[in-house]
Design a protein around this motif. Structure first.
Motif, short mmCIF file in Angstrom:
data_model
loop_
_atom_site.label_atom_id
_atom_site.label_comp_id
_atom_site.label_asym_id
_atom_site.label_seq_id
_atom_site.Cartn_x
_atom_site.Cartn_y
_atom_site.Cartn_z
N ASP A 331 0.81 -1.21 0.00
CA ASP A 331 0.00 0.00 0.00
C ASP A 331 0.85 1.26 0.00
O ASP A 331 0.36 2.35 -0.29
CB ASP A 331 -0.93 -0.01 1.22
N ALA A 332 2.12 1.12 0.35
CA ALA A 332 3.07 2.23 0.31
C ALA A 332 4.47 1.64 0.20
O ALA A 332 4.71 0.51 0.63
CB ALA A 332 2.95 3.11 1.56
N VAL A 333 5.38 2.42 -0.38
CA VAL A 333 6.77 1.99 -0.53
C VAL A 333 7.70 3.09 -0.05
O VAL A 333 7.53 4.26 -0.40
CB VAL A 333 7.10 1.63 -2.00
N VAL A 334 8.67 2.72 0.76
CA VAL A 334 9.71 3.63 1.24
C VAL A 334 11.02 3.24 0.59
O VAL A 334 11.40 2.07 0.57
CB VAL A 334 9.85 3.56 2.78
N ILE A 335 11.71 4.22 0.02
CA ILE A 335 13.03 3.99 -0.57
C ILE A 335 14.08 4.61 0.35
O ILE A 335 14.08 5.83 0.57
CB ILE A 335 13.15 4.61 -1.98
N VAL A 336 14.96 3.79 0.90
CA VAL A 336 16.02 4.28 1.78
C VAL A 336 17.18 4.79 0.93
O VAL A 336 17.68 4.07 0.04
CB VAL A 336 16.51 3.18 2.74
N ALA A 337 17.60 6.01 1.20
CA ALA A 337 18.76 6.60 0.52
C ALA A 337 19.73 7.11 1.58
O ALA A 337 19.32 7.44 2.70
CB ALA A 337 18.33 7.74 -0.40
N THR A 338 20.99 7.16 1.23
CA THR A 338 22.00 7.73 2.14
C THR A 338 22.90 8.67 1.36
O THR A 338 23.11 8.51 0.15
CB THR A 338 22.88 6.64 2.79
N VAL A 339 23.45 9.63 2.07
CA VAL A 339 24.39 10.57 1.47
C VAL A 339 25.60 9.82 0.93
O VAL A 339 26.09 10.09 -0.17
CB VAL A 339 24.81 11.63 2.52
N ARG A 340 26.10 8.85 1.68
CA ARG A 340 27.32 8.16 1.26
C ARG A 340 27.10 7.35 -0.01
O ARG A 340 27.98 7.28 -0.87
CB ARG A 340 27.86 7.29 2.38
N ALA A 341 25.93 6.71 -0.14
CA ALA A 341 25.66 5.95 -1.36
C ALA A 341 25.53 6.88 -2.56
O ALA A 341 26.03 6.58 -3.65
CB ALA A 341 24.39 5.13 -1.19
N LEU A 342 24.87 8.02 -2.37
CA LEU A 342 24.74 8.97 -3.47
C LEU A 342 26.10 9.52 -3.89
O LEU A 342 26.37 9.72 -5.09
CB LEU A 342 23.81 10.12 -3.06
N LYS A 343 26.97 9.75 -2.92
CA LYS A 343 28.32 10.21 -3.25
C LYS A 343 29.09 9.15 -4.04
O LYS A 343 29.83 9.47 -4.98
CB LYS A 343 29.08 10.61 -1.98
N MET A 344 28.92 7.88 -3.64
CA MET A 344 29.59 6.82 -4.37
C MET A 344 29.08 6.74 -5.81
O MET A 344 29.87 6.57 -6.75
CB MET A 344 29.42 5.48 -3.65
N HIS A 345 27.76 6.87 -5.97
CA HIS A 345 27.21 6.86 -7.33
C HIS A 345 27.58 8.11 -8.10
O HIS A 345 27.48 8.13 -9.34
CB HIS A 345 25.69 6.69 -7.28
N GLY A 346 28.03 9.13 -7.38
CA GLY A 346 28.51 10.35 -8.03
C GLY A 346 30.00 10.33 -8.32
O GLY A 346 30.56 11.35 -8.75
N GLY A 347 30.65 9.19 -8.05
CA GLY A 347 32.05 9.04 -8.44
C GLY A 347 33.05 9.09 -7.32
O GLY A 347 34.26 9.05 -7.56
N VAL A 348 32.61 9.15 -6.06
CA VAL A 348 33.55 9.23 -4.93
C VAL A 348 33.95 7.82 -4.50
O VAL A 348 33.09 6.96 -4.28
CB VAL A 348 32.91 9.97 -3.74
N PRO A 349 35.25 7.54 -4.36
CA PRO A 349 35.69 6.20 -3.91
C PRO A 349 35.32 5.97 -2.45
O PRO A 349 35.06 6.90 -1.69
CB PRO A 349 37.21 6.24 -4.10
N LYS A 350 35.30 4.68 -2.05
CA LYS A 350 34.86 4.30 -0.71
C LYS A 350 35.64 4.99 0.41
O LYS A 350 35.08 5.34 1.44
CB LYS A 350 34.95 2.78 -0.54
N ASP A 351 36.93 5.19 0.21
CA ASP A 351 37.74 5.76 1.28
C ASP A 351 37.62 7.28 1.39
O ASP A 351 38.26 7.91 2.24
CB ASP A 351 39.22 5.36 1.10
N LYS A 352 36.81 7.91 0.53
CA LYS A 352 36.65 9.36 0.56
C LYS A 352 35.21 9.78 0.88
O LYS A 352 34.85 10.96 0.78
CB LYS A 352 37.03 9.96 -0.81
N LEU A 353 34.38 8.82 1.29
CA LEU A 353 32.95 9.10 1.45
C LEU A 353 32.64 10.00 2.63
O LEU A 353 31.57 10.62 2.67
CB LEU A 353 32.18 7.78 1.59
N LYS A 354 33.53 10.12 3.61
CA LYS A 354 33.22 10.92 4.80
C LYS A 354 33.44 12.42 4.58
O LYS A 354 32.93 13.24 5.34
CB LYS A 354 34.07 10.44 5.98
N ALA A 355 34.17 12.78 3.53
CA ALA A 355 34.41 14.19 3.24
C ALA A 355 33.20 14.81 2.55
O ALA A 355 32.58 14.19 1.69
CB ALA A 355 35.66 14.34 2.37
N GLU A 356 32.85 16.03 2.93
CA GLU A 356 31.70 16.71 2.31
C GLU A 356 31.93 16.87 0.81
O GLU A 356 33.00 17.28 0.37
CB GLU A 356 31.48 18.08 2.95
#
Length: 563
Positions: A331-356
């Motif tokens: 009856d409803a769907v929630v999509i979980v998103a995170t800043v770190r995942a979006l940054k990774m999909h934006g080209g940031v490597p795993k070891d740099k995800l904590k930087a703004e």
């Protein structure tokens, strides 16, 4: 000169938080859920199985909220944590709520994740027991699976009256552990007394068809029927051989009769939780048991459940397989998103995800947009749960929330790891608003569609790809599938969770790609055809530094290092 050492207070681990939680006796939790005492089969003080035959008759038909996610990072985005936190939030908002989750597999628990019962103050408890052996369901499935393997080999050893071709046995043994060394083995060595030599292999238990069957069976009779329809291999004449040909479906049902009963525990917030069944979504259909979900619907006003990984895997299969076979819809769907995942999909490597990096977030947002579009394909308007992590900055969070506002997408920042249900109240309110809206649900394909068209629709509408390609092996298998009339079954895609494509390194929102189907595996008992793509493995391996290396017990026998 004296040096003053300041003690830096470290945050509590998930296990420490779980161990400090004040649990209520499971009979009290069951009573809260409307489950009579005679239906409760206790496994200790804080967990139990439910005998659904002893539940009171009810006309209640609770609404289902499905929690899915964007394409995750290897560490996960806290989807189960958000699911638990949302259920607690909905309870705080005055709704009779239950949460329905999958059981953790020891593979990822000992491998990469270290635990799979939520996190922080949004956990199901007793966390330690749930993550380890729980009520023995996965062991029962493993035993039933391997009993079938033993019965197959014994049948061949005793004369092979069914004319089974040992080279064409498709049934594999299983183990609930990541063990790459068992992917390809040879059995029956050592002379005539030890059986007939043949090639074999192991899958992980959660990839077993028996796991899928347990999760889709509606009752004990349906379980037996599904088990009897398992195809274990082919004769020398290339005709399928079923479990019912061996006449062992009764024995397998006997081994699974208790495992079929849903398990009930509680969240730290006191919400009743059903945890039952645990197929992975990248190699199976990725949903908890149908019995648990349907039982929760009869007992509560709102059922919060989750499906594995992103909407391209778990949610798609929840809709096209579980909802279809269960006769209900979300009856409803929630999509979980995170800043770190979006940054990774934006080209940031795993070891740099904590930087703004707001620019990287903007570059990664097309991935989230595609997941939104995918849920809309089923006629449902999703809600975004932006799961906040400690390294997230206000600028980064505002970039995501601003995009949602500008694009007319409901969204809420959740802090359920730190604050439990209280940290999910805004999400809960958004979900309640969505539950009041009309849903024009529709399946992505009709089961009568041509098999190739069903796969193509998933690739094009869910993944955003251009086309499909079947290897020569898959094409030969498709001929047999059509000859046997199995092509009318739903499709279960086995694909990497990290990308919409079959290449785990192709992040973001790739376009114009082709998905290669390398093998087709009929699962007649479960009621679908598995399409293996890319390098997906049905027996995973352990990482370089397994989570198990940090685990131990203290002198009192309490778990240590179970994250």
């Amino acid at each position: 000169m004296e040096t003053t050492l300041k003690t830096i207070k470290q945050p509590l681990t998930d296990l420490e938080i779980a161990n400090r939680a004040e649990l209520r006796p499971i009979v009290d939790i069951a009573e809260k859920a409307g489950i009579p005492e005679e239906a409760v089969e206790q496994y200790g003080r804080y967990k139990a199985k439910i005998d659904v035959k002893k539940l009171p008759k009810t006309t209640k038909n609770g609404k289902v909220v499905l929690v899915t996610a964007i394409s995750p990072t290897p560490a996960g985005e806290g989807k189960s944590t958000v699911t638990v936190g949302l259920a607690d939030a909905l309870s705080q908002l005055g709704n009779q709520t239950m949460v329905a989750l999958r059981e953790p597999s020891l593979g990822p628990v000992m491998g990469m994740k270290g635990g799979a019962a939520g996190g922080g103050y949004s956990q199901v408890v007793p966390m330690e027991e749930i993550n380890l052996h729980f009520t023995g369901d996965l062991h029962a499935i493993t035993t039933a699976n391997n009993a079938l393997s033993a019965l197959i080999d014994n049948h061949i050893h005793r004369g092979n009256s069914l004319n089974i071709d040992p080279r064409r046995i498709t049934w594999k043994r299983v183990l609930d552990m990541n063990d790459r060394a068992l992917r390809h083995i040879t059995v029956g060595l050592g002379g005539p007394a030890n059986g007939v030599p043949r090639e074999d292999g192991f899958d992980i238990t959660v990839a077993s068809e028996i796991m899928a069957i347990l999760c889709l069976a509606k009752d004990i009779d349906d379980l037996r029927t599904r088990l009897s329809n398992i195809v274990i291999g082919y004769t020398y004449d290339k005709e399928p051989v079923y479990v019912k040909d061996l006449d062992v479906q009764g024995a397998l049902t006997l081994l699974l009769k208790d495992a079929l009963k849903p398990n009930i525990v509680q969240t730290i917030g006191g919400t009743p939780a059903m945890i039952h069944g645990g197929p992975f979504a990248n190699i199976a259909h990725g949903c908890n048991s149908l019995m648990a979900t349907l039982t929760a619907k009869k007992l509560s006003d709102i059922v919060v459940t989750e499906a594995g990984f992103g909407s391209d895997l778990g949610a798609e299969k929840f809709m096209n397989i579980k909802s279809r076979q269960g006769g209900f819809q979300p009856d409803a769907v929630v999509i979980v998103a995170t800043v770190r995942a979006l940054k990774m999909h934006g080209g940031v490597p795993k070891d740099k995800l904590k930087a703004e990096n707001v620019q990287a977030i903007v570059a990664g947002l097309p991935n989230m947009k595609k997941h939104i579009e995918t849920i809309r394909e089923f006629g449902i308007e999703p809600v975004i749960a932006l799961n906040r992590f400690t390294a997230d900055t206000e600028n980064e969070l505002n970039a995501v929330m601003g995009w949602c506002h500008d694009n007319g997408v409901k969204a809420a920042i959740t802090e359920v790891w730190e604050h439990g249900g209280t940290g999910g109240l805004e999400l809960g309110k958004a979900v309640m608003q969505q539950l009041d809206q009309h849903v024009d649900f529709q399946f992505l394909y009709d089961v009568e569609d041509a098999f190739e068209d069903k796969v193509r629709k998933i690739v094009q509408k869910v993944y955003g790809g251009q086309d499909i390609h079947f290897t020569d092996q898959a094409l030969k298998q498709l001929v047999d599938i059509k000859r046997n009339g199995w092509d009318v079954l739903p499709v279960c895609m086995a694909k990497t969770q990290y990308s919409f494509s079959d290449d785990p390194k192709l992040l973001g929102r790739p376009e114009g790609f082709t998905i290669t189907v390398r093998e087709l595996i009929p699962k007649l008992g479960a009621g679908f055809i598995v399409c293996l793509t890319g390098d997906i493995m049905t027996m995973p391996g352990l990482p370089k530094v397994p989570a198990a290396m940090n685990m131990d017990v203290d002198h009192e026998g309490n778990a240590v290092g179970l994250m």
